[in-house]
Each structure stands twice: as C-alpha cells, then as structure tokens.
Design a protein around this motif. Structure first.
Motif, PDB file in Angstrom:
ATOM      1  N   ILE A 125       0.822  -1.216   0.000  1.00  0.00           N
ATOM      2  CA  ILE A 125       0.000   0.000   0.000  1.00  0.00           C
ATOM      3  C   ILE A 125       0.855   1.264   0.000  1.00  0.00           C
ATOM      4  O   ILE A 125       0.631   2.167  -0.816  1.00  0.00           O
ATOM      5  N   CYS A 126       1.845   1.346   0.881  1.00  0.00           N
ATOM      6  CA  CYS A 126       2.664   2.567   0.968  1.00  0.00           C
ATOM      7  C   CYS A 126       3.562   2.762  -0.254  1.00  0.00           C
ATOM      8  O   CYS A 126       3.878   3.888  -0.610  1.00  0.00           O
ATOM      9  N   ARG A 127       3.972   1.681  -0.905  1.00  0.00           N
ATOM     10  CA  ARG A 127       4.886   1.805  -2.043  1.00  0.00           C
ATOM     11  C   ARG A 127       4.181   1.899  -3.379  1.00  0.00           C
ATOM     12  O   ARG A 127       4.656   2.576  -4.288  1.00  0.00           O
ATOM     13  N   PHE A 128       3.054   1.190  -3.543  1.00  0.00           N
ATOM     14  CA  PHE A 128       2.428   1.091  -4.862  1.00  0.00           C
ATOM     15  C   PHE A 128       0.989   1.589  -4.890  1.00  0.00           C
ATOM     16  O   PHE A 128       0.351   1.536  -5.934  1.00  0.00           O
ATOM     17  N   GLY A 129       0.469   2.027  -3.789  1.00  0.00           N
ATOM     18  CA  GLY A 129      -0.917   2.480  -3.739  1.00  0.00           C
ATOM     19  C   GLY A 129      -1.845   1.361  -3.298  1.00  0.00           C
ATOM     20  O   GLY A 129      -1.440   0.215  -3.124  1.00  0.00           O
ATOM     21  N   ILE A 130      -3.101   1.705  -3.142  1.00  0.00           N
ATOM     22  CA  ILE A 130      -4.086   0.740  -2.668  1.00  0.00           C
ATOM     23  C   ILE A 130      -4.486  -0.177  -3.818  1.00  0.00           C
ATOM     24  O   ILE A 130      -4.988   0.284  -4.839  1.00  0.00           O
ATOM     25  N   PRO A 131      -4.272  -1.487  -3.657  1.00  0.00           N
ATOM     26  CA  PRO A 131      -4.666  -2.410  -4.726  1.00  0.00           C
ATOM     27  C   PRO A 131      -6.170  -2.651  -4.723  1.00  0.00           C
ATOM     28  O   PRO A 131      -6.862  -2.382  -3.744  1.00  0.00           O
ATOM     29  N   GLU A 132      -6.652  -3.159  -5.820  1.00  0.00           N
ATOM     30  CA  GLU A 132      -8.070  -3.499  -5.923  1.00  0.00           C
ATOM     31  C   GLU A 132      -8.347  -4.834  -5.250  1.00  0.00           C
ATOM     32  O   GLU A 132      -9.381  -5.013  -4.611  1.00  0.00           O
ATOM     33  N   SER A 133      -7.399  -5.788  -5.388  1.00  0.00           N
ATOM     34  CA  SER A 133      -7.607  -7.100  -4.779  1.00  0.00           C
ATOM     35  C   SER A 133      -6.280  -7.726  -4.373  1.00  0.00           C
ATOM     36  O   SER A 133      -5.231  -7.437  -4.946  1.00  0.00           O
ATOM     37  N   ILE A 134      -6.374  -8.600  -3.362  1.00  0.00           N
ATOM     38  CA  ILE A 134      -5.241  -9.406  -2.905  1.00  0.00           C
ATOM     39  C   ILE A 134      -5.714 -10.850  -2.881  1.00  0.00           C
ATOM     40  O   ILE A 134      -6.774 -11.151  -2.331  1.00  0.00           O
ATOM     41  N   ILE A 135      -4.920 -11.737  -3.486  1.00  0.00           N
ATOM     42  CA  ILE A 135      -5.276 -13.155  -3.543  1.00  0.00           C
ATOM     43  C   ILE A 135      -4.254 -13.933  -2.733  1.00  0.00           C
ATOM     44  O   ILE A 135      -3.050 -13.802  -2.948  1.00  0.00           O
ATOM     45  N   THR A 136      -4.737 -14.733  -1.790  1.00  0.00           N
ATOM     46  CA  THR A 136      -3.866 -15.535  -0.935  1.00  0.00           C
ATOM     47  C   THR A 136      -4.358 -16.973  -0.940  1.00  0.00           C
ATOM     48  O   THR A 136      -5.456 -17.265  -1.401  1.00  0.00           O
ATOM     49  N   ASP A 137      -3.526 -17.860  -0.383  1.00  0.00           N
ATOM     50  CA  ASP A 137      -4.017 -19.214  -0.164  1.00  0.00           C
ATOM     51  C   ASP A 137      -4.790 -19.223   1.147  1.00  0.00           C
ATOM     52  O   ASP A 137      -5.056 -18.174   1.719  1.00  0.00           O
ATOM     53  N   PHE A 154      -9.389  -0.141   3.616  1.00  0.00           N
ATOM     54  CA  PHE A 154      -8.902   0.395   2.341  1.00  0.00           C
ATOM     55  C   PHE A 154      -9.760  -0.030   1.146  1.00  0.00           C
ATOM     56  O   PHE A 154      -9.409   0.254   0.007  1.00  0.00           O
ATOM     57  N   ARG A 155     -10.844  -0.741   1.399  1.00  0.00           N
ATOM     58  CA  ARG A 155     -11.749  -1.254   0.359  1.00  0.00           C
ATOM     59  C   ARG A 155     -11.002  -2.143  -0.654  1.00  0.00           C
ATOM     60  O   ARG A 155     -11.125  -1.963  -1.870  1.00  0.00           O
ATOM     61  N   ILE A 156     -10.258  -3.082  -0.114  1.00  0.00           N
ATOM     62  CA  ILE A 156      -9.528  -4.058  -0.922  1.00  0.00           C
ATOM     63  C   ILE A 156     -10.316  -5.364  -0.898  1.00  0.00           C
ATOM     64  O   ILE A 156     -10.747  -5.817   0.154  1.00  0.00           O
ATOM     65  N   THR A 157     -10.482  -5.968  -2.070  1.00  0.00           N
ATOM     66  CA  THR A 157     -11.147  -7.271  -2.134  1.00  0.00           C
ATOM     67  C   THR A 157     -10.122  -8.350  -1.809  1.00  0.00           C
ATOM     68  O   THR A 157      -9.098  -8.457  -2.484  1.00  0.00           O
ATOM     69  N   HIS A 158     -10.395  -9.127  -0.762  1.00  0.00           N
ATOM     70  CA  HIS A 158      -9.484 -10.205  -0.370  1.00  0.00           C
ATOM     71  C   HIS A 158     -10.079 -11.528  -0.829  1.00  0.00           C
ATOM     72  O   HIS A 158     -11.165 -11.909  -0.412  1.00  0.00           O
ATOM     73  N   ARG A 159      -9.357 -12.231  -1.720  1.00  0.00           N
ATOM     74  CA  ARG A 159      -9.834 -13.505  -2.256  1.00  0.00           C
ATOM     75  C   ARG A 159      -8.891 -14.619  -1.840  1.00  0.00           C
ATOM     76  O   ARG A 159      -7.702 -14.385  -1.642  1.00  0.00           O
ATOM     77  N   ASN A 160      -9.432 -15.825  -1.777  1.00  0.00           N
ATOM     78  CA  ASN A 160      -8.621 -17.007  -1.483  1.00  0.00           C
ATOM     79  C   ASN A 160      -8.584 -17.911  -2.698  1.00  0.00           C
ATOM     80  O   ASN A 160      -9.588 -18.058  -3.394  1.00  0.00           O
ATOM     81  N   SER A 161      -7.421 -18.518  -2.928  1.00  0.00           N
ATOM     82  CA  SER A 161      -7.335 -19.507  -4.000  1.00  0.00           C
ATOM     83  C   SER A 161      -7.957 -20.811  -3.511  1.00  0.00           C
ATOM     84  O   SER A 161      -8.185 -21.006  -2.321  1.00  0.00           O
ATOM     85  N   THR A 162      -8.224 -21.700  -4.425  1.00  0.00           N
ATOM     86  CA  THR A 162      -8.861 -22.960  -4.094  1.00  0.00           C
ATOM     87  C   THR A 162      -7.971 -23.794  -3.183  1.00  0.00           C
ATOM     88  O   THR A 162      -6.769 -23.885  -3.384  1.00  0.00           O
ATOM     89  N   ALA A 163      -8.577 -24.422  -2.190  1.00  0.00           N
ATOM     90  CA  ALA A 163      -7.827 -25.255  -1.251  1.00  0.00           C
ATOM     91  C   ALA A 163      -7.211 -26.450  -1.969  1.00  0.00           C
ATOM     92  O   ALA A 163      -7.816 -27.024  -2.869  1.00  0.00           O
ATOM     93  N   TYR A 164      -6.006 -26.823  -1.565  1.00  0.00           N
ATOM     94  CA  TYR A 164      -5.270 -27.964  -2.101  1.00  0.00           C
ATOM     95  C   TYR A 164      -4.982 -27.845  -3.603  1.00  0.00           C
ATOM     96  O   TYR A 164      -4.767 -28.834  -4.275  1.00  0.00           O
ATOM     97  N   ARG A 165      -5.023 -26.650  -4.137  1.00  0.00           N
ATOM     98  CA  ARG A 165      -4.704 -26.457  -5.557  1.00  0.00           C
ATOM     99  C   ARG A 165      -3.855 -25.193  -5.699  1.00  0.00           C
ATOM    100  O   ARG A 165      -4.352 -24.126  -6.069  1.00  0.00           O
TER     101      ARG A 165
END
Length: 183
Positions: A125-137, A154-165
């Motif tokens: 956030i401090c270096r590149f600005g507020i992202p639209e989304s973050i994807i994690t496992d 910060f109104r960031i969409t937090h998504r998860n990748s599929t489990a075990y994939r």
C-alpha cells in the motif's frame, strides 16, 4: 551407487541422463546405466514433487484479470527454511503483482497475523498504492481478522485460492519456485 550419487552431496536430485554421466565420470560402468538411472529418478518421491512439469497437457489461455499495474496482488509464504538465515529468519513472505509480475519479498523469523498486515501496509500500500484485490491461499496467517479489517478499511477485495490447488495462484507459486532455486 545410483542412490548415493542422486541423493548425495554432488548436486542432488539430478535427472537420469546427468546422473548416469556423473556415475560414469567416477569410474563405474554398467551396460544399462542410463535406463537404470532414468527408472530410479522416476521413482524418487522428491523429484516427482519438486521437479518441473515438462509433459503437462496444454491448457486453455485465460485473459489476465489485472487491467493495469499494481491493482491485483498475490501473496504466499515460503518456509520454514532450513538452515535459517544468519539473522535467524525461517520464513519468506512473497507478494507479486499480476500485471507487471513485480515481486516483493521479505524474510521473517515467524509469519504472524501482525507481520502479514504490516507487510501489506508497508510493502504494497505505501509503495504502490491501494490495490483493488489481494489473492492468498488459505493459510491462517494470511486470512485473519487484522487482514480483513485492513482490507475493509482500504476497500480491498481479499480472495482465497482454491484449497489444495496451489496452481490457482500460479504467479505466486512460480515466483516461489524461482526464489527457492536462488536459495
């Protein structure tokens, strides 16, 4: 002899052809050395898990989901790493921008909820600005109340990748692979 050279100290876990050449260079000879080495490597569990996927069937190309730089980031944790770094750090937190493939990396002694939230705040956030989304496992340290609060703030969409994939978060996994090779 094949197992000793394959798992041993001279560049462990090489492919069958390289393994056969290394054994021949040490002075041992056998008529079926190349086929024996290839069969041995095909049965090696570590080689099958960590090896490059060369004969993967072709898949359909998908459109990139990030329309401009630094709007979508993927995050993952590498570790624990043995032996630890000189500063006693055992884990590496990796974030990659899906548009530019820019990688942000930091090492930590332990990756806690607070560490992840601070990493996102300071390195993204401090270096590149507020992202639209973050994807994690689905790791507990990447999905916690601090992360949810920060994403809501910060109104960031937090998504998860599929489990075990892990391939679902492919850019991060590719960056992890490169970092592991460098280490």
């Amino acid at each position: 002899m094949i197992e000793e050279v394959h798992v041993g100290t001279c560049r462990p876990h090489m492919n069958g052809f390289v393994l056969a050449k290394k054994i021949l260079r040490t002075g041992y000879y056998r008529m079926t050395i190349e086929s024996d080495c290839s069969k041995f490597v095909q049965k090696c569990h570590k080689c099958q898990i960590h090896g490059d996927l060369i004969k993967v069937p072709p898949t359909e190309l998908n459109a990139m989901t990030s329309p401009w730089p630094f709007t979508a980031w993927g995050m993952d944790v590498i570790g624990p790493i043995e032996p630890a770094a000189s500063n006693k750090h055992h884990f590496i937190l990796v974030a990659i921008d899906y548009f530019t493939m820019w990688v942000e990396v930091a090492s930590y002694a332990s990756v806690t909820k607070k560490v992840v939230a601070d990493f996102v705040c300071n390195n993204i956030i401090c270096r590149f600005g507020i992202p639209e989304s973050i994807i994690t496992d689905n790791g507990a340290n990447l999905n916690n109340h601090l992360m949810k609060e920060m994403c809501a703030q910060f109104r960031i969409t937090h998504r998860n990748s599929t489990a075990y994939r892990p391939q679902m978060n492919g850019a991060v996994e590719a960056a992890n692979k490169k970092i592991k090779k460098i280490l």
